[in-house]
Design a protein around this motif. Structure first.
Motif, PDB file in Angstrom:
ATOM      1  N   GLN A   1     -30.987  39.748  20.184  1.00 55.04           N
ATOM      2  CA  GLN A   1     -32.416  39.697  19.860  1.00 55.04           C
ATOM      3  C   GLN A   1     -32.908  38.255  19.918  1.00 55.04           C
ATOM      4  OE1 GLN A   1     -33.199  41.661  16.104  1.00 55.04           O
ATOM      5  NE2 GLN A   1     -33.271  43.668  17.086  1.00 55.04           N
ATOM      6  N   GLU A   2     -32.082  37.322  19.465  1.00 56.55           N
ATOM      7  CA  GLU A   2     -32.461  35.917  19.477  1.00 56.55           C
ATOM      8  C   GLU A   2     -32.655  35.419  20.912  1.00 56.55           C
ATOM      9  OE1 GLU A   2     -29.621  33.116  17.787  1.00 56.55           O
ATOM     10  OE2 GLU A   2     -31.288  32.089  16.817  1.00 56.55           O
ATOM     11  N   ASP A   3     -31.801  35.844  21.842  1.00 55.69           N
ATOM     12  CA  ASP A   3     -31.938  35.465  23.250  1.00 55.69           C
ATOM     13  C   ASP A   3     -33.293  35.914  23.797  1.00 55.69           C
ATOM     14  OD1 ASP A   3     -29.307  34.434  23.399  1.00 55.69           O
ATOM     15  OD2 ASP A   3     -28.484  36.364  24.053  1.00 55.69           O
ATOM     16  N   VAL A   4     -33.617  37.188  23.572  1.00 50.87           N
ATOM     17  CA  VAL A   4     -34.866  37.736  24.103  1.00 50.87           C
ATOM     18  C   VAL A   4     -36.062  37.071  23.431  1.00 50.87           C
ATOM     19  CG1 VAL A   4     -36.269  39.817  24.386  1.00 50.87           C
ATOM     20  CG2 VAL A   4     -33.787  39.927  24.704  1.00 50.87           C
ATOM     21  N   ALA A   5     -35.999  36.926  22.117  1.00 54.46           N
ATOM     22  CA  ALA A   5     -37.109  36.313  21.387  1.00 54.46           C
ATOM     23  C   ALA A   5     -37.406  34.915  21.924  1.00 54.46           C
ATOM     24  CB  ALA A   5     -36.799  36.254  19.894  1.00 54.46           C
ATOM     25  N   GLU A   6     -36.361  34.136  22.137  1.00 52.24           N
ATOM     26  CA  GLU A   6     -36.549  32.770  22.645  1.00 52.24           C
ATOM     27  C   GLU A   6     -37.199  32.790  24.023  1.00 52.24           C
ATOM     28  OE1 GLU A   6     -33.924  28.761  23.387  1.00 52.24           O
ATOM     29  OE2 GLU A   6     -32.985  30.703  23.781  1.00 52.24           O
TER      30      GLU A   6
ATOM     31  N   VAL B   1     -38.378  39.374  31.231  1.00 54.68           N
ATOM     32  CA  VAL B   1     -37.119  38.945  30.609  1.00 54.68           C
ATOM     33  C   VAL B   1     -36.086  40.065  30.616  1.00 54.68           C
ATOM     34  CG1 VAL B   1     -36.078  38.282  28.401  1.00 54.68           C
ATOM     35  CG2 VAL B   1     -38.135  37.119  29.208  1.00 54.68           C
ATOM     36  N   LEU B   2     -36.515  41.283  30.297  1.00 56.17           N
ATOM     37  CA  LEU B   2     -35.594  42.408  30.214  1.00 56.17           C
ATOM     38  C   LEU B   2     -35.400  43.099  31.561  1.00 56.17           C
ATOM     39  CD1 LEU B   2     -36.797  43.929  26.826  1.00 56.17           C
ATOM     40  CD2 LEU B   2     -34.736  42.568  27.255  1.00 56.17           C
ATOM     41  N   ARG B   3     -36.139  42.666  32.557  1.00 50.32           N
ATOM     42  CA  ARG B   3     -36.058  43.264  33.902  1.00 50.32           C
ATOM     43  C   ARG B   3     -36.219  44.771  33.830  1.00 50.32           C
ATOM     44  NH1 ARG B   3     -32.579  39.798  37.852  1.00 50.32           N
ATOM     45  NH2 ARG B   3     -33.104  37.755  37.057  1.00 50.32           N
ATOM     46  N   ILE B   4     -37.331  45.146  33.233  1.00 57.04           N
ATOM     47  CA  ILE B   4     -37.636  46.566  33.057  1.00 57.04           C
ATOM     48  C   ILE B   4     -39.072  46.790  33.523  1.00 57.04           C
ATOM     49  CG2 ILE B   4     -38.256  46.129  30.639  1.00 57.04           C
ATOM     50  CD1 ILE B   4     -37.397  48.956  29.965  1.00 57.04           C
TER      51      ILE B   4
END
Length: 138
Positions: free
Chosen positions: A26-31, A61-64
């Motif tokens: 979650q920290e990776d995505v949030a950043e 970021v999530l490639r979605i």
């Protein structure tokens, strides 16, 4: 625990699945999205809706695809049944966390850390009988 309902729950569930599939915290995505980790966690739990710019960043970021994130894609055409797109090789989680920590250092603290890392590398090279211009062992 009850599952979140409505659009916020749909987005949160899809975001979590995409994050786990991408092997990110979650920290990776949030950043990467520009949110506080706590805010991103609330989003994943279906406790809030993202703004449109944040939704766009989440998709990147999530490639979605946005239609999957918004729950508009029918199940038989679901994104999850397809092979994931090729992703560039990413650094391990420990390195990403270290980089986040280093970014928060003051300039003097950063210089000290840099000197310490250089010293450690030189020490390792000396132990292995190499000069500092030779490539370091892994």
């Amino acid at each position: 625990m009850a599952l979140p309902r409505g659009l916020a729950g749909t987005i949160g569930t899809a975001a979590r699945a995409a994050r786990v599939r991408a092997n990110l915290t979650q920290e990776d995505v949030a950043e990467r999205v520009g949110l506080a980790t706590e805010v991103y966690g609330r989003l994943e739990r279906g406790g809030m809706l993202p703004s449109v710019p944040t939704l766009k960043k989440l998709c990147e970021v999530l490639r979605i695809p946005s239609d999957v994130l918004l729950g508009l894609t029918p199940a038989q055409e679901n994104f999850w049944t397809k092979e994931p797109p090729a992703r560039p090789v990413e650094e391990p989680g420990e390195i990403r966390r270290l980089v986040r920590t280093v970014k928060r250092l003051e300039p003097a603290e950063f210089r000290l850390l840099s000197l310490m890392a250089t010293g450690l590398l030189r020490l390792r090279l000396m132990r292995h009988g190499r000069s500092s211009d030779e490539p370091a062992p892994p």
